[in-house]
Scaffold this motif. Structure first.
Motif, PDB file in Angstrom:
ATOM      1  N   LYS A  61       3.287   8.572   6.175  1.00  0.00           N
ATOM      2  CA  LYS A  61       3.506   7.386   5.355  1.00  0.00           C
ATOM      3  C   LYS A  61       4.777   6.645   5.783  1.00  0.00           C
ATOM      4  N   TYR A  62       5.870   7.371   5.944  1.00  0.00           N
ATOM      5  CA  TYR A  62       7.133   6.724   6.319  1.00  0.00           C
ATOM      6  C   TYR A  62       7.068   6.144   7.738  1.00  0.00           C
ATOM      7  N   LYS A  63       6.330   6.816   8.600  1.00  0.00           N
ATOM      8  CA  LYS A  63       6.168   6.296   9.959  1.00  0.00           C
ATOM      9  C   LYS A  63       5.414   4.963   9.946  1.00  0.00           C
ATOM     10  N   GLU A  64       4.338   4.895   9.169  1.00  0.00           N
ATOM     11  CA  GLU A  64       3.579   3.643   9.068  1.00  0.00           C
ATOM     12  C   GLU A  64       4.430   2.539   8.435  1.00  0.00           C
ATOM     13  N   GLN A  65       5.221   2.894   7.434  1.00  0.00           N
ATOM     14  CA  GLN A  65       6.074   1.892   6.795  1.00  0.00           C
ATOM     15  C   GLN A  65       7.113   1.340   7.769  1.00  0.00           C
ATOM     16  N   ASN A  66       7.715   2.209   8.565  1.00  0.00           N
ATOM     17  CA  ASN A  66       8.714   1.745   9.532  1.00  0.00           C
ATOM     18  C   ASN A  66       8.079   0.848  10.601  1.00  0.00           C
ATOM     19  N   GLU A  67       6.846   1.170  10.995  1.00  0.00           N
ATOM     20  CA  GLU A  67       6.152   0.306  11.955  1.00  0.00           C
ATOM     21  C   GLU A  67       5.832  -1.052  11.332  1.00  0.00           C
ATOM     22  N   THR A  68       5.503  -1.057  10.040  1.00  0.00           N
ATOM     23  CA  THR A  68       5.214  -2.329   9.358  1.00  0.00           C
ATOM     24  C   THR A  68       6.472  -3.162   9.187  1.00  0.00           C
ATOM     25  N   PHE A  69       7.597  -2.504   8.919  1.00  0.00           N
ATOM     26  CA  PHE A  69       8.853  -3.239   8.723  1.00  0.00           C
ATOM     27  C   PHE A  69       9.222  -4.059   9.961  1.00  0.00           C
ATOM     28  N   GLY A  70       9.215  -3.420  11.124  1.00  0.00           N
ATOM     29  CA  GLY A  70       9.704  -4.104  12.317  1.00  0.00           C
ATOM     30  C   GLY A  70      11.180  -4.402  12.159  1.00  0.00           C
ATOM     31  N   ASP A  71      11.562  -5.666  12.286  1.00  0.00           N
ATOM     32  CA  ASP A  71      12.953  -6.058  12.076  1.00  0.00           C
ATOM     33  C   ASP A  71      13.161  -6.650  10.687  1.00  0.00           C
ATOM     34  N   ARG A  72      12.205  -6.409   9.782  1.00  0.00           N
ATOM     35  CA  ARG A  72      12.332  -6.912   8.412  1.00  0.00           C
ATOM     36  C   ARG A  72      12.932  -5.844   7.506  1.00  0.00           C
ATOM     37  N   ASN A  73      13.365  -6.269   6.325  1.00  0.00           N
ATOM     38  CA  ASN A  73      13.933  -5.350   5.350  1.00  0.00           C
ATOM     39  C   ASN A  73      12.970  -5.026   4.217  1.00  0.00           C
ATOM     40  N   SER A  74      11.827  -5.702   4.169  1.00  0.00           N
ATOM     41  CA  SER A  74      10.880  -5.463   3.086  1.00  0.00           C
ATOM     42  C   SER A  74       9.509  -5.998   3.476  1.00  0.00           C
ATOM     43  N   TYR A  75       8.503  -5.583   2.731  1.00  0.00           N
ATOM     44  CA  TYR A  75       7.166  -6.157   2.849  1.00  0.00           C
ATOM     45  C   TYR A  75       6.395  -5.850   1.568  1.00  0.00           C
ATOM     46  N   SER A  76       5.266  -6.508   1.402  1.00  0.00           N
ATOM     47  CA  SER A  76       4.441  -6.337   0.210  1.00  0.00           C
ATOM     48  C   SER A  76       3.250  -5.438   0.528  1.00  0.00           C
ATOM     49  N   LYS A  77       2.905  -4.584  -0.407  1.00  0.00           N
ATOM     50  CA  LYS A  77       1.746  -3.715  -0.214  1.00  0.00           C
ATOM     51  C   LYS A  77       0.445  -4.520  -0.225  1.00  0.00           C
ATOM     52  N   THR A  78       0.419  -5.626  -0.981  1.00  0.00           N
ATOM     53  CA  THR A  78      -0.789  -6.447  -1.064  1.00  0.00           C
ATOM     54  C   THR A  78      -1.020  -7.220   0.224  1.00  0.00           C
ATOM     55  N   ASP A  79       0.040  -7.826   0.738  1.00  0.00           N
ATOM     56  CA  ASP A  79      -0.009  -8.543   2.014  1.00  0.00           C
ATOM     57  C   ASP A  79       1.146  -8.020   2.867  1.00  0.00           C
ATOM     58  N   LYS A  80       0.841  -7.117   3.782  1.00  0.00           N
ATOM     59  CA  LYS A  80       1.886  -6.424   4.526  1.00  0.00           C
ATOM     60  C   LYS A  80       2.642  -7.325   5.484  1.00  0.00           C
ATOM     61  N   SER A  83       0.602 -29.987  -4.819  1.00  0.00           N
ATOM     62  CA  SER A  83       0.595 -28.732  -5.589  1.00  0.00           C
ATOM     63  C   SER A  83       0.228 -27.515  -4.743  1.00  0.00           C
ATOM     64  N   PHE A  84       0.638 -27.524  -3.466  1.00  0.00           N
ATOM     65  CA  PHE A  84       0.376 -26.359  -2.617  1.00  0.00           C
ATOM     66  C   PHE A  84       1.666 -25.535  -2.571  1.00  0.00           C
ATOM     67  N   ARG A  85       1.774 -24.547  -3.455  1.00  0.00           N
ATOM     68  CA  ARG A  85       2.963 -23.702  -3.544  1.00  0.00           C
ATOM     69  C   ARG A  85       2.656 -22.230  -3.269  1.00  0.00           C
ATOM     70  N   ARG A  86       1.399 -21.913  -3.040  1.00  0.00           N
ATOM     71  CA  ARG A  86       1.023 -20.514  -2.840  1.00  0.00           C
ATOM     72  C   ARG A  86      -0.183 -20.461  -1.915  1.00  0.00           C
ATOM     73  N   PHE A  87      -0.139 -19.558  -0.939  1.00  0.00           N
ATOM     74  CA  PHE A  87      -1.246 -19.405  -0.010  1.00  0.00           C
ATOM     75  C   PHE A  87      -2.425 -18.737  -0.710  1.00  0.00           C
ATOM     76  N   SER A  88      -3.617 -19.061  -0.231  1.00  0.00           N
ATOM     77  CA  SER A  88      -4.841 -18.438  -0.748  1.00  0.00           C
ATOM     78  C   SER A  88      -5.291 -17.274   0.121  1.00  0.00           C
ATOM     79  N   LEU A  89      -4.881 -17.263   1.395  1.00  0.00           N
ATOM     80  CA  LEU A  89      -5.297 -16.225   2.334  1.00  0.00           C
ATOM     81  C   LEU A  89      -4.152 -15.245   2.570  1.00  0.00           C
ATOM     82  N   ARG A  90      -4.481 -14.094   3.128  1.00  0.00           N
ATOM     83  CA  ARG A  90      -3.496 -13.036   3.362  1.00  0.00           C
ATOM     84  C   ARG A  90      -3.459 -12.697   4.845  1.00  0.00           C
ATOM     85  N   GLY A  91      -2.291 -12.336   5.317  1.00  0.00           N
ATOM     86  CA  GLY A  91      -2.114 -12.001   6.722  1.00  0.00           C
ATOM     87  C   GLY A  91      -1.504 -13.166   7.478  1.00  0.00           C
TER      88      GLY A  91
END
Length: 603
Positions: free
Chosen positions: A303-322, A544-552
């Motif tokens: 789990k931690y290995k996958e999370q670190n790969e998802t982070f990359g050079d970021r400090n956070s990400y969302s579980k819904t939209d990684k 009124s476009f303040r939120r995306f409808s698609l993920r990724g």
């Protein structure tokens, strides 16, 4: 009141509690009777109400639905833009065979038109094809299902979005709407289609990972104590400096399972109860360790290995939209600085047309400048002559990139640095702690501080920022600040005052300052707020476009590309409508005869 019996005849008279009111009421009744007795004047005309013919049960036939759409409607601009794309470019993304799909131009037209009408859901776009006349004309009365629209938007358009956007921008250049001379760059954050509480923080993951490693080492030491009487395999090494891997843990678990099987045989063949009890306890401890390794340690390491790969050079990400990063948005309704998952949209404009855009996962604009310009350089679009941006992009790395490695300037830049406005104030120019206000002696390579002491060169020092860019500093240090009466105003350091002087950055800042103080370029930079900020306000406020409808990241890139194209289409339609009204007014002023033909229906 007398004791007279109240009968039906005298009831009204006896029960009247307000005789004065009764008298006034009687006078009014007499007056109305007199008025009613006067003869009425006859009405000379009796008018019956008339209405325009209306019968929604009558059969209506529309021979040409296009005639119901105005000349400069945005649907016509959508049709013109999409039809200008060669069929070969769109057909290359399809494979023959199977059931015939809807024409790609039909799908592009209805999606672009839907976004231009503030309809961002596929169900809403599908509904337009059933109820909206311009949408019916664009689809030639065909009605694709919302699933078909969603599959085309999220699947097909991922491959052709960049080419489609560049083709439409080239068409705008051909029609002289834009010239790519001035490029106004800025960024805005748009919320992702993700749960704002589904966050994963890099700092928390690192902390839990360190605790897991310590627990693994403690468990291996415990296993070593349990089996210390026997020869241990290499996998049970408890060296504190060496970090055990996931594969090594699997091998340890397999070795322990072999030992458990061996203990089981011993227990079955042993007759002594005390020895059997002791062996069972030993086997129970080993089984517990095996279960902990397989059900706790290995899954958590994965789990931690996958999370670190998802982070990359970021400090956070969302579980819904990684791909989404938690950022601070301007729309903070709770006023608590809450971070929300979103994307940083970098966009360049000219004449309030969107020339190019990129989607980034970094919250700050500084590190998005070079990737944005690099992607623009790799596209088929021309490079701009002048790039204007705010102080958030004013870093040494961005300045050096703009100038070019071979000192051949890629483009002119109008980008102020962070302290540009502050340096123009009188307070800054009189502040003695700023080394820029000191005297510099070039022959001795030293500064003269306000107290008259020499601040001489001491050493060079290199530092790397978050993006890996290396900066070179020259460190100057004062001879002696012991008894200086100005030390409290000059520095808070306990020792002598030091000056960290970045020669390259100071040279770039001088170049940026000279450009911003030029009258002609100052007028260009002043347009930045009118240009790019107006576009952001139109998209997020008016549309009124303040939120995306698609993920990724890929799908978000497609969706904002549709938003950008819809914005440009509306801009073209508005300009054509304005020019048409001006021409109409001019012709009317010259006294020309204007004929208006209205479509009529014949039954």
């Amino acid at each position: 009141m007398s004791n007279q019996l109240i009968t039906k005849d005298n009831y009204n008279m006896e029960m009247s509690l307000f005789p004065e009111c009764e008298e006034e009421k009687q006078v009014c009744q007499n007056t109305e009777t007199q008025k009613s007795n006067k003869p009425k004047e006859p009405n000379p005309r009796k008018l019956a109400p008339t209405f325009k013919p209306y019968n929604n049960r009558q059969v209506h036939m529309i021979y040409d639905i296009e005639s119901l759409i105005s000349e400069h409607h945005e649907a016509r601009v959508v049709d013109e833009m999409v039809e200008s794309i060669p069929d070969e470019k769109l057909f290359s993304y399809y494979v023959g065979g199977g059931r015939s799909p809807y024409h790609p131009k039909l799908m592009l037209k209805i999606i672009l038109f839907g976004y231009s009408q503030k309809v961002y859901s596929c169900r809403g776009i599908a509904k337009l094809t059933e109820e909206n006349i311009p949408a019916m004309w664009l689809t030639a009365m065909q009605q694709p299902d919302f699933r078909t629209i969603n599959e085309f938007r999220g699947g097909r358009m991922k491959d052709l979005m960049d080419e489609l956007f560049e083709a439409m921008i080239r068409k705008l250049i051909e029609e002289n709407y834009i010239s790519f001379e001035n490029y106004f760059l800025d960024g805005t954050k748009i919320e992702a289609n993700a749960n704002k509480y589904s966050f994963v923080w890099k700092r928390a993951t690192s902390k839990f990972e360190e605790k897991l490693k310590e627990k693994i080492k403690e468990t291996l030491q415990h296993i070593h104590k349990l089996t210390q009487s026997e020869t241990q395999p290499e996998q049970l090494s408890t060296d504190q400096e060496q970090e055990i891997t996931e594969q090594e843990l699997i091998e340890v678990a397999e070795e322990l399972e072999v030992k458990v099987d061996a203990l089981t045989e011993v227990i079955e063949n042993e007759t002594d109860k005390e020895i059997r009890k002791e062996k069972r306890q030993e086997r129970s401890q080993l089984k517990k360790s095996i279960k902990q390794i397989r059900e706790d340690f290995i899954p958590r390491m994965t789990k931690y290995k996958e999370q670190n790969e998802t982070f990359g050079d970021r400090n956070s990400y969302s579980k819904t939209d990684k791909d989404a990063t938690f950022m601070r948005m301007k729309e903070d309704h709770m006023k608590n600085g809450q971070l929300k998952p979103g994307y940083n949209v970098q966009m360049g404009t000219e004449n309030q047309f969107i020339l190019y855009y990129t989607i980034h996962q970094r919250p700050t604009d500084t590190r998005c400048f070079i990737p944005h310009m690099e992607k623009l350089a790799d596209s088929s679009l021309p490079m701009p002559k002048v790039v204007s941006a705010d102080a958030g992009y004013g870093s040494e790395e961005n300045y050096v990139y703009s100038v070019g490695e071979e000192k051949e300037q890629r483009f002119e830049f109008l980008i102020p640095y962070g302290s540009f406005v502050q340096e123009q104030t009188r307070k800054y120019k009189k502040d003695i702690k700023n080394a820029k206000n000191w005297t510099y002696v070039e022959e001795d390579d030293c500064f003269i501080c306000p107290n008259g002491m020499k601040v001489t060169f001491k050493k060079y020092q290199n530092k790397k920022n978050q993006s890996g860019y290396e900066q070179s500093f020259k460190i100057y240090e004062c001879e002696d600040c012991t008894d200086c009466p100005l030390k409290a105003q000059c520095t808070k350091a306990k020792g002598n005052r030091q000056v960290h002087w970045n020669t390259i950055f100071e040279e770039m800042k001088a170049k940026a300052k000279a450009a911003l103080e030029c009258e002609e370029k100052t007028a260009i930079y002043a347009q930045r707020k009118v240009e790019v900020e107006s576009v952001f306000g139109h998209i997020k406020g008016n549309r009124s476009f303040r939120r995306f409808s698609l993920r990724g990241l890929d799908k978000v890139n497609v969706e904002f590309g549709i938003v950008a194209l819809a914005h440009n289409i509306l801009k073209v339609a508005g300009i054509r409508q304005l020019l048409s009204e001006k021409n109409r007014t001019t012709r009317k002023g010259k006294g020309e005869i204007r004929l208006v033909f209205l479509p009529c229906l014949i039954f």
